[in-house]
Write an enzyme that holds these catalytic residues in place. Structure first.
Site, PDB file in Angstrom:
ATOM      1  N   GLY A 154       0.809  -1.219   0.000  1.00  0.00           N
ATOM      2  CA  GLY A 154       0.000   0.000   0.000  1.00  0.00           C
ATOM      3  C   GLY A 154       0.841   1.267   0.000  1.00  0.00           C
ATOM      4  N   ASP A 208      -3.406 -13.164   3.466  1.00  0.00           N
ATOM      5  CA  ASP A 208      -4.661 -12.491   3.809  1.00  0.00           C
ATOM      6  C   ASP A 208      -4.736 -12.391   5.334  1.00  0.00           C
ATOM      7  OD1 ASP A 208      -7.211 -11.623   4.246  1.00  0.00           O
ATOM      8  OD2 ASP A 208      -8.186 -13.157   3.017  1.00  0.00           O
ATOM      9  N   TYR A 220     -14.980   4.132   8.907  1.00  0.00           N
ATOM     10  CA  TYR A 220     -13.515   4.078   9.046  1.00  0.00           C
ATOM     11  C   TYR A 220     -13.093   4.657  10.407  1.00  0.00           C
ATOM     12  CZ  TYR A 220      -8.628   5.395   7.904  1.00  0.00           C
ATOM     13  OH  TYR A 220      -7.262   5.574   7.897  1.00  0.00           O
TER      14      TYR A 220
END
Ligand code: NAD
Ligand code: AKB
Length: 312
Positions: free
Chosen positions: A13, A54, A144
């Site tokens: 990311g 994952d 979030y």
């Protein structure tokens, strides 16, 4: 002293790529395992071990931790604010269960340290808008923000009940040129540089006077490493630390870019992300981080703009 072996989860990311490369410089390439749902990442290729993983698969994660003799985990996998509002159930599930999986394994395997980032998104419209303090009214209105605030208390809980040395920062919006941002409300402040160089124009999804707390990536990486290297007894905040770099509006960043690209133009077409931005503070008070582990930012808007335009 035991050799540290670090697992970075979410290494592909925006933060993960740069943090992995920085950690590899400190701990040695072989001692920092990059992992992500994504099968590979060209920016990390040839720089050290990379596994596809994952974080929601707790068994597989546990096996990796044992097999690779992992001693520390940096958990970066999450769904950010803008994407989260499109799929609240998934955002809650990943952001909470991913963290709980890591905290459980840390407890069972007695890992030495865990890093997990929170966000200025924990704050809501009832928090002070200017110089928002460490401790204040916190009523987030995005899924979030809710997941980050709940996560902060899980970190505190695992530290208090089980002694897990988990550390956390409430990052502001992060601006970087290496790896693209992944679905946040502050992403405009990265897109604007890319579009300025390519098209000499940017259509901004926030109003021109929307001030938000922001930080340049080198400061964020340094803050993360300084927090993780600080003596355990100095870390007295076990929820998450306020962290501040700079605060600016779209109009101000556009004016700064214009100093370097005079023909640059900007238009404002606010969308659903405006409401998210309006719910957050405009600036953050990080005096507790300054006092407890000596935090000090280096980059302001002008220095960041010069560096971004040079590297993009
Ligand atoms: P990002 O979206 O760029 O990266 C997240 C990475 O996690 C992606 O590479 C994705 O493939 C990976 N991922 C997603 N689901 C996964 C799963 N199930 N298992 C393993 N990997 C998975 O996010 P980022 O901007 O790098 O943010 C990292 C962390 O920092 C997040 O917790 C985020 O909330 C926090 N944060 C970021 C910012 C910012 O401005 N970038 C600001 C505040 C807080
Ligand atoms: C987002 O905009 O969602 C992130 C953050 C501030 O957490 N950049």
């Amino acid at each position: 002293m035991k050799q540290e072996k670090i697992l970075v989860i979410g290494a592909s990311g925006q933060i993960g790529v740069e943090l992995t490369l920085a950690l590899r410089k400190i701990y040695g390439a072989a001692n920092v395992i990059a992992s992500d749902l994504r099968e590979q990442n060209p920016l990390l290729e040839g720089t050290g071990p990379y596994v596809s993983l994952d974080v929601m698969n707790k068994e597989m994660l546990h096996v990796q931790v044992i097999r690779q003799n992992v001693t520390q985990i940096y958990l970066l996998a999450a769904i950010l604010s803008a994407t989260g509002e499109k799929n609240p159930g998934l955002a809650w599930h990943l952001n909470m269960q991913g963290l709980l999986n890591v905290l459980d394994i840390a407890r069972e395997e007695k890992l030495t340290k865990i890093y997990w980032p929170s966000s200025i998104a924990v704050f809501g419209p009832t928090s002070p808008r200017q110089d928002c303090p460490q401790k204040t009214i916190i009523e987030p209105t995005t899924v979030y923000g809710i997941s980050k605030y709940a996560g902060e208390f899980w970190c505190d809980y695992y530290f208090t009940k089980f002694g897990v040395d988990v550390r956390s920062l409430r990052y502001p919006g992060l601006i970087s040129y290496k790896s693209a941002p992944g679905g946040g409300t502050t992403d405009y402040a990265v897109e604007i540089y890319i579009d300025a160089l390519r098209d000499k124009h940017y259509d901004c999804f926030l109003e021109k006077d929307t001030y938000l707390p922001m930080m340049y990536m080198p400061d964020a990486i340094r803050a993360t490493i300084e927090l993780m290297e600080a003596p355990r007894e100095n870390i007295r905040t076990r929820t998450s630390y306020n962290l501040s770099g700079m605060s600016f509006s779209p109009e101000e960043i556009a004016a700064e870019i214009k100093k370097h690209i005079p023909e640059f133009t900007i238009a404002y077409e606010p969308d659903y992300r405006q409401a998210i931005a309006n719910s957050w503070p405009q600036s953050i008070d990080d005096s507790v981080a300054q006092q407890e582990w000596g935090w000090k930012p280096e980059y302001d808007l002008s220095a960041m703009t010069i560096d971004m335009l040079k590297h993009l």
